[in-house]
Scaffold this motif. Sequence first.
Motif, PDB file in Angstrom:
ATOM      1  N   LYS A  12       0.831  -1.203   0.000  1.00 31.15           N
ATOM      2  CA  LYS A  12       0.000   0.000   0.000  1.00 31.15           C
ATOM      3  C   LYS A  12       0.867   1.254   0.000  1.00 31.15           C
ATOM      4  CE  LYS A  12      -3.995  -1.853   2.529  1.00 31.15           C
ATOM      5  NZ  LYS A  12      -4.877  -1.659   3.701  1.00 31.15           N
ATOM      6  N   THR A  16       1.082   4.011  -3.018  1.00 30.16           N
ATOM      7  CA  THR A  16       0.754   5.407  -2.712  1.00 30.16           C
ATOM      8  C   THR A  16       1.903   6.335  -3.077  1.00 30.16           C
ATOM      9  OG1 THR A  16      -0.636   4.666  -0.866  1.00 30.16           O
ATOM     10  CG2 THR A  16      -0.026   6.992  -0.915  1.00 30.16           C
ATOM     11  N   THR A  19       2.362   6.541  -6.881  1.00 31.41           N
ATOM     12  CA  THR A  19       1.317   7.383  -7.474  1.00 31.41           C
ATOM     13  C   THR A  19       1.625   8.856  -7.259  1.00 31.41           C
ATOM     14  OG1 THR A  19      -0.344   5.655  -7.064  1.00 31.41           O
ATOM     15  CG2 THR A  19      -1.155   7.896  -7.485  1.00 31.41           C
ATOM     16  N   THR A  44      -3.188  11.011  -5.830  1.00 32.04           N
ATOM     17  CA  THR A  44      -3.651  10.088  -4.782  1.00 32.04           C
ATOM     18  C   THR A  44      -5.151  10.199  -4.558  1.00 32.04           C
ATOM     19  OG1 THR A  44      -2.971  11.727  -3.112  1.00 32.04           O
ATOM     20  CG2 THR A  44      -1.448   9.927  -3.572  1.00 32.04           C
ATOM     21  N   ALA A  48      -6.814   6.714  -4.832  1.00 23.83           N
ATOM     22  CA  ALA A  48      -7.418   6.171  -3.614  1.00 23.83           C
ATOM     23  C   ALA A  48      -8.914   5.954  -3.760  1.00 23.83           C
ATOM     24  CB  ALA A  48      -7.137   7.103  -2.430  1.00 23.83           C
ATOM     25  N   TYR A  55      -4.151   1.772  -1.140  1.00 24.17           N
ATOM     26  CA  TYR A  55      -3.581   3.052  -0.720  1.00 24.17           C
ATOM     27  C   TYR A  55      -3.603   3.204   0.798  1.00 24.17           C
ATOM     28  CZ  TYR A  55      -3.362   4.684  -5.501  1.00 24.17           C
ATOM     29  OH  TYR A  55      -3.039   4.825  -6.827  1.00 24.17           O
TER      30      TYR A  55
END
Length: 367
Positions: A12, A16, A19, A44, A48, A55
């Motif tokens: 995760k 994140t 990204t 995000t 997300a 995320y």
Amino acid sequence: MKDSNVVPVPVKFGVTLATALAGGGLFMLLGLPIPWLLGPMIATLIGANLRKQYYAWPGPLRNSGMIIVGYTIGLSLTAPALKEMAGQLPSMLLMTGLLLLFCAGIAAIVSKISGMNYKTVLLGSIPGGLTQMVMLAEETEDVNLTVVTVIQVVRLMMIIICVPLLIFSPAFGQTSGAAGVAPLITEVSSSWSGLYPNFFIYAAACTFCAIAGQKVKFPTAYLLGPALITSVLQISGLSGPALPGLLLNAAQLMIGIFVGMLLNPRKLNNKLVTLSLAVGSGVVLIGGAYLMSLLFAYFDAVSLSTALLSLAPGGMDQMSLIAHEVGADLPTVAGFQLFRTFFIFFAVPPLFKLIFREKKREASASG
């Protein structure tokens, strides 16, 4: 993977971060303003909400970014700057009062149009700290906590996106993109070797004051604690080193990711209506802040970018970052934002509780 628990935490975190880096890199390539704040935030936000199970962003990383920004603000709060801010207290009180009255008026209109509870819309419209307004909403009866959170987050994100675009527009005389930002970064940042040895003293002091401030429920402690102790140490004679551009960009990225992951439209019942009203009220609020900034710039002889960033109802960290990038008067911006933060923290909650209590008594008496 449908169960979010199946995805390992390191995965995760990696998704994140990747990204956010992609978003920041894209904004940098496109020459957009504040790329390492806006890019990660928007990337995000999209990621997300499309694949939430992939995320996650640890709170301590966001807090670390706040500490770095707080330190940068503190460096600008020198003795001459604080003396100048003290002379602006009447302007601060007047502009803050006008802004809060404007927000209350917007909330009344939105409440009538939507049929939503006025308490809910008002708590969503007041430009205080997001955490503080959510906490106040939790303590207030007949308030929809999800709506308050969404309105606050939408307003904050609109300001973070729209204010830089306004500042970098021809009307403000700023040059947009990396070409306009790079010279400023070179001017305010330093080499890594320039951090030693005072950097360790400041790092320890800022971290301690941030954590201690959080323990005693100081408003936005991870920002204000470092800012205040940095100012005190600097005034006392301990020189604070300027930070390298890489650290400043990392701080923006850490905060941008956190803000981008706050909004979850799936928790709303009437998504379209609530989001439309939140966006509409945000546009009106930004317009009102712009008009007040024209008055502020005229009467106090400050630049229009300084005036708008001082009055923009966003977070002090984001507005200070933008002021840092565009070369606005950071002490004035931080001073106005700091004053509004404290005013809202200390004056607004008791005032709200008093008003709501009186209205409840009047309703009970009439009933």
